[in-house]
Design a protein around this motif. Structure first.
Motif, PDB file in Angstrom:
ATOM      1  N   THR A 457       0.837  -1.143  -0.120  1.00 10.15           N
ATOM      2  CA  THR A 457      -0.483   0.020  -0.034  1.00 10.15           C
ATOM      3  C   THR A 457       0.703   1.177   0.165  1.00 10.15           C
ATOM      4  O   THR A 457       1.905   1.715   0.618  1.00 10.15           O
ATOM      5  CB  THR A 457      -1.196   0.357   1.728  1.00 10.15           C
ATOM      6  OG1 THR A 457      -1.158  -0.887   0.856  1.00 10.15           O
ATOM      7  CG2 THR A 457      -1.954   1.079   1.274  1.00 10.15           C
ATOM      8  N   LEU A 458       0.564   2.209  -1.010  1.00 18.03           N
ATOM      9  CA  LEU A 458       1.221   3.311  -1.227  1.00 18.03           C
ATOM     10  C   LEU A 458       0.283   4.712  -1.132  1.00 18.03           C
ATOM     11  O   LEU A 458      -0.474   4.700  -1.435  1.00 18.03           O
ATOM     12  CB  LEU A 458       2.432   3.825  -2.343  1.00 18.03           C
ATOM     13  CG  LEU A 458       3.336   2.069  -2.873  1.00 18.03           C
ATOM     14  CD1 LEU A 458       3.782   3.179  -4.201  1.00 18.03           C
ATOM     15  CD2 LEU A 458       3.639   1.978  -2.079  1.00 18.03           C
ATOM     16  N   GLY A 459       0.661   5.825   0.179  1.00 15.31           N
ATOM     17  CA  GLY A 459       0.246   6.695   0.019  1.00 15.31           C
ATOM     18  C   GLY A 459       0.387   7.649  -0.877  1.00 15.31           C
ATOM     19  O   GLY A 459      -0.181   8.577  -1.353  1.00 15.31           O
ATOM     20  N   PRO A 482      -2.618  -7.478  -3.112  1.00 20.10           N
ATOM     21  CA  PRO A 482      -3.147  -6.604  -3.672  1.00 20.10           C
ATOM     22  C   PRO A 482      -1.837  -5.649  -3.274  1.00 20.10           C
ATOM     23  O   PRO A 482      -1.437  -5.225  -2.049  1.00 20.10           O
ATOM     24  CB  PRO A 482      -4.504  -6.229  -2.194  1.00 20.10           C
ATOM     25  CG  PRO A 482      -4.209  -7.914  -1.790  1.00 20.10           C
ATOM     26  CD  PRO A 482      -3.508  -8.801  -1.494  1.00 20.10           C
ATOM     27  N   VAL A 483      -2.058  -4.939  -4.377  1.00 13.73           N
ATOM     28  CA  VAL A 483      -1.111  -3.463  -4.644  1.00 13.73           C
ATOM     29  C   VAL A 483      -2.262  -1.919  -4.418  1.00 13.73           C
ATOM     30  O   VAL A 483      -3.041  -2.239  -6.407  1.00 13.73           O
ATOM     31  CB  VAL A 483      -0.205  -3.365  -6.117  1.00 13.73           C
ATOM     32  CG1 VAL A 483       0.642  -2.317  -5.871  1.00 13.73           C
ATOM     33  CG2 VAL A 483      -0.131  -5.159  -5.976  1.00 13.73           C
ATOM     34  N   ILE A 505      -1.325 -11.400  -9.383  1.00 15.75           N
ATOM     35  CA  ILE A 505      -0.810 -10.348  -8.708  1.00 15.75           C
ATOM     36  C   ILE A 505      -2.638 -10.663  -8.374  1.00 15.75           C
ATOM     37  O   ILE A 505      -3.037 -10.813  -8.875  1.00 15.75           O
ATOM     38  CB  ILE A 505      -0.824  -9.622  -9.665  1.00 15.75           C
ATOM     39  CG1 ILE A 505       0.839  -9.544  -9.823  1.00 15.75           C
ATOM     40  CG2 ILE A 505      -1.761  -7.954  -8.811  1.00 15.75           C
ATOM     41  CD1 ILE A 505       1.208  -8.314 -10.793  1.00 15.75           C
ATOM     42  N   THR A 506      -2.567 -10.480  -7.115  1.00 14.68           N
ATOM     43  CA  THR A 506      -4.028 -10.483  -6.586  1.00 14.68           C
ATOM     44  C   THR A 506      -4.769  -9.671  -6.961  1.00 14.68           C
ATOM     45  O   THR A 506      -6.298  -9.945  -7.139  1.00 14.68           O
ATOM     46  CB  THR A 506      -4.161 -10.864  -5.036  1.00 14.68           C
ATOM     47  OG1 THR A 506      -3.546 -11.655  -4.005  1.00 14.68           O
ATOM     48  CG2 THR A 506      -5.604 -10.621  -4.197  1.00 14.68           C
ATOM     49  N   SER A 507      -4.456  -8.173  -6.958  1.00 11.33           N
ATOM     50  CA  SER A 507      -5.233  -7.387  -7.455  1.00 11.33           C
ATOM     51  C   SER A 507      -4.565  -5.729  -7.500  1.00 11.33           C
ATOM     52  O   SER A 507      -3.868  -5.948  -6.472  1.00 11.33           O
ATOM     53  CB  SER A 507      -6.564  -7.058  -6.675  1.00 11.33           C
ATOM     54  OG  SER A 507      -6.364  -6.355  -5.348  1.00 11.33           O
ATOM     55  N   VAL A 508      -4.957  -4.968  -8.915  1.00  9.91           N
ATOM     56  CA  VAL A 508      -3.874  -3.895  -8.643  1.00  9.91           C
ATOM     57  C   VAL A 508      -4.687  -2.555  -8.352  1.00  9.91           C
ATOM     58  O   VAL A 508      -5.809  -2.102  -9.126  1.00  9.91           O
ATOM     59  CB  VAL A 508      -3.432  -3.614  -9.346  1.00  9.91           C
ATOM     60  CG1 VAL A 508      -2.346  -2.438 -10.099  1.00  9.91           C
ATOM     61  CG2 VAL A 508      -2.550  -4.907  -9.447  1.00  9.91           C
ATOM     62  N   SER A 509      -4.704  -1.628  -7.925  1.00  4.15           N
ATOM     63  CA  SER A 509      -5.763  -0.693  -7.492  1.00  4.15           C
ATOM     64  C   SER A 509      -4.568   0.979  -7.789  1.00  4.15           C
ATOM     65  O   SER A 509      -3.824   0.863  -6.559  1.00  4.15           O
ATOM     66  CB  SER A 509      -6.696  -0.530  -6.375  1.00  4.15           C
ATOM     67  OG  SER A 509      -7.709   0.761  -6.294  1.00  4.15           O
TER      68      SER A 509
END
Length: 708
Positions: A457-459, A482-483, A505-509
């Motif tokens: 998780t990136l802010g 998840p990314v 890759i589970t998911s990318v948002s």
């Protein structure tokens, strides 16, 4: 992984066992009354501060025949007359040499105390009890050094309690003096009310060194090194129960200065100030050859120009584990290799840094590194790599439980630098800012080489730099969880910069956009602004996909068959939202292709694709190749030659593009290509599909749907 880098680390020199010999001092007969032999257990004298000092030994070993060989003063001698006159001459006690007793072994087990009647503290040069195992020794003042222990009787020294050590250098000792204390056999406990300033306490014993132990060490002030090797050092060949330094641990220009070192296990260590390395190798360091129970530093950990300066951990040539490490301030590397580093030859329980983690010019400087597994790591502010290889990095050669960084993770010129990497599984990674690549190859990365990455998780944004493989998130041989990126995924100016990759890759948002890098020279870019999986990707949600005519954005996955069901390579793609009209331009979304971009699987499928804005100069392809002309959406498109499950056909859909479809270059064709497209609507209008027939989607006829 990076374990091969350790071949550059040289072994620590063995701890030396020197024996000292002071120059003899000629005693001067005084007319006035000097020190006095009061009894077989007591000698009194007037010190340089004009205060009465009593030297008391618990066993009756002082006698007139040897007392002036046992006690050495800067001037004068010991008065043995009976009754003796009161002490009226100021004297500096340079040495008590118990080896000069009539029978030195008679002092075995004796306790020795040196007390004063007032203040300031007394100054004692040296206590020589070489070959004599002593009981408790207490000095109500500064002690330059002490030798004790016979290497046979336990303990070598039951305890040592002083106000300070080394405060006056060797000025209180005979010529040729030394601040080195050598204890043969265990030292029960060491208590220093004030500072240890340049003194070296060296405890050894036993064939394998295991008898050279120390009990609890308490230093009320600071432990300071200087220019001489091993100055300001506490060293034991065996175990140490624990160390508390209420001030700082400061290295100096010499080797091993300002150091706590054990050849065995080291109990909990607490430093009230900072740990500061300097120009000497291993200066300002806390090292155990065995296990280190844990370290708390209320200030900062700072490396210096010396290699391994400002280092906390187990010795690199062992498998010693390190317990929890807590640093209240910053961890900062410098020019020395391994400077400003927390290191474990085995497992590292976990690390908490209240401030930032920053590298220096030295390789593996400003780093947190375990050869084994590593627990949770928390960095209050940012992580910054610099010129040194692996500088400003968090590295585990085994598993890494997880990492939280309050600020950004930034790479530097070092290749790699500013990275969070595990060779095995890597738990959740949360970064308050962005992950920023730089000029170093592999700079600004988060990933696992041979395990799973639970999620990132990136802010801020994920940004590639000028170095290859910079600005990346990856699980090379496992699943990437998840990314979530609040900012953009931005490609750099070289291949492999600004990318997300995993076997699965589970998911990318991505709240912002995926932006492909710009070519600044000749050639072509690959994986600069890309999301790729060897097998499959779950739901992908992005603000926009923004490539350019020379370097498209790429989202690709090879697919993995589920017999009798699907071969879903990409579960779904959503660009924009009902509130944000995201667009797709110069993008290739490919199912059935391996990470290198070559054909892989004719059965690969893509689920629902929804674009809330326009579709421009882009391809959406599953299980198909472009044919001889190298372009999709033309009549020579073909089904890929290999399938991981022949009973499954490639498929895409449903496809909903709420804006328009545009080809900005009439010389290039684009397509929606698969064996089956379940449905396609553009600008609210459904497109009628005919298998085996090119169906135009835009007015130019250069963008087509083709069901093979």
């Amino acid at each position: 992984m990076i374990i091969g880098f350790l071949k550059y680390r040289t072994p620590r020199p063995p701890r030396r066992q020197p024996r000292r010999a002071f120059m003899a001092v000629t005693q001067l007969e005084m007319r006035l009354a000097p020190a006095t032999l009061v009894s077989p257990t007591d000698v009194t004298y007037l010190d340089v501060h004009n205060q009465q000092v009593d030297v008391h030994i618990s066993q009756s070993v002082f006698d007139a025949s040897t007392i002036n060989q046992v006690f050495r003063f800067s001037s004068g001698n010991v008065n043995t007359s009976n009754p003796a006159p009161p002490n009226t001459v100021k004297q500096q006690l340079q040495e008590i040499d118990l080896t000069q007793l009539t029978t030195p072994s008679d002092a075995s087990g004796a306790s020795l105390t040196i007390t004063i009647s007032g203040s300031p503290d007394v100054e004692v040069g040296f206590i020589n009890a070489t070959g004599i195992a002593l009981g408790a020794v207490k000095v109500q003042g500064d002690l330059g050094g002490i030798d004790a222990g016979d290497g046979v009787t336990t303990p070598g020294l039951a305890s040592l309690s002083v106000q300070s050590m080394g405060q006056y250098g060797t000025t209180t000792q005979p010529p040729g003096g030394s601040l080195e204390s050598d204890i043969q056999g265990p030292l029960g406990a060491l208590t220093v009310v004030g500072d240890i300033d340049g003194a070296f306490i060296n405890v050894s014993g036993g064939i394998d060194g295991s008898d050279g132990t120390i009990g609890q060490v308490t230093v009320g002030g600071s432990l300071r090194g200087g220019a001489g090797n091993d100055s300001g050092e506490i060293s034991a060949s065996g175990n140490v129960a624990g160390v508390t330094v209420k001030g700082s641990l400061d290295g100096g220009a010499g080797f091993g200065t300002g150091e706590i070192y054990t050849g065995g296990n080291l109990g909990p260590v607490q430093i009230g100030g900072s740990v500061q390395g300097s120009g000497g190798n291993t200066s300002g360091s806390i090292i155990a050859v065995g296990d280190l129970a844990g370290v708390t530093v209320k200030g900062s950990l700072v490396g210096g120009a010396g290699d391994y300066s400002g280092e906390i951990g187990s010795d690199v040539w062992t498998t010693g584990s390190v317990g929890p490490v807590q640093i209240g301030g910053n961890v900062t590397g410098s020019g020395g290799t391994f400077s400003g580093t927390i290191f474990a030859g085995g497992d590292l329980a976990g690390v908490t840094v209240g401030g930032s983690l920053g590298g220096g010019a030295g390789s593996l400087s400003g780093a947190i590194f375990a050869i084994g597994n590593m627990g949770q790591v928390q960095i209050g502010k940012g992580v910054q790599g610099t010129a040194g290889q692996y500088s400003g990095s968090i590295l585990a050669n085994g598993t890494l439980a997880g990492v939280t960084v309050g600020g950004s993770l930034s790479g530097g010129a070092g290749s790699p630098s500013g990275v969070i990497i595990a060779d095995g599984d890597l738990g959740p990674v949360q970064i308050g800012g962005g992950v920023l690549g730089s000029g170093g190859v592999g700079s600004g990365e988060v990933g696992s080489f041979r395990g799973n990455l639970a999620g990132v998780t990136l802010g801020g944004s994920l940004v590639g730099g000028a170095g290859g493989s910079s600005g990346g998130i990856f699980a090379n041989s496992g699943t990437l969880g998840p990314v979530q990126i609040t900012g953009n995924l931005q490609g750099g100016s070289v291949s492999g910069s600004g990318f997300i990759f995993g076997e699965r890759i589970t998911s990318v948002s991505i709240t912002g956009s995926v932006i492909a890098g710009q070519i600044t020279g000749s050639g072509r870019l690959t994986n600069s602004g890309a999301i790729r999986a060897t097998y499959d990707i779950g739901a992908v949600k992005v603000g926009s996909l923004v490539g350019n005519s020379k370097n498209p954005v790429v989202i690709s996955a090879g697919g993995v068959a589920s017999p009798g069901a699907t071969d879903l390579a990409i579960a779904s793609i959503t660009v924009g939202s009902s509130k944000v009209s995201g667009s797709v331009s110069f993008t290739n979304i490919l199912a059935g292709y391996n990470p290198a971009g070559t054909v892989f699987n004719a059965a690969a499928q893509i689920g629902a694709v929804t674009v809330y804005g326009n579709w421009t100069a882009s391809n959406l392809v599953a299980g198909a190749g472009p044919g001889p002309d190298g372009q999709f959406g033309t009549s020579d498109d073909v089904v890929l030659g290999h399938s991981d499950y022949a009973a499954i056909s490639s498929q895409i859909g449903p496809i909903v593009i709420k804006g328009t479809v545009v080809d900005v270059n009439n010389a290039v064709h684009y397509g929606f290509v698969a064996q089956k497209v379940t449905s396609l609507s553009v600008d609210g209008k459904p497109i009628t599909l005919t298998p085996g027939v090119l169906v135009p989607v835009d007015t130019s006829g250069k963008v087509n749907v083709y069901e093979l």
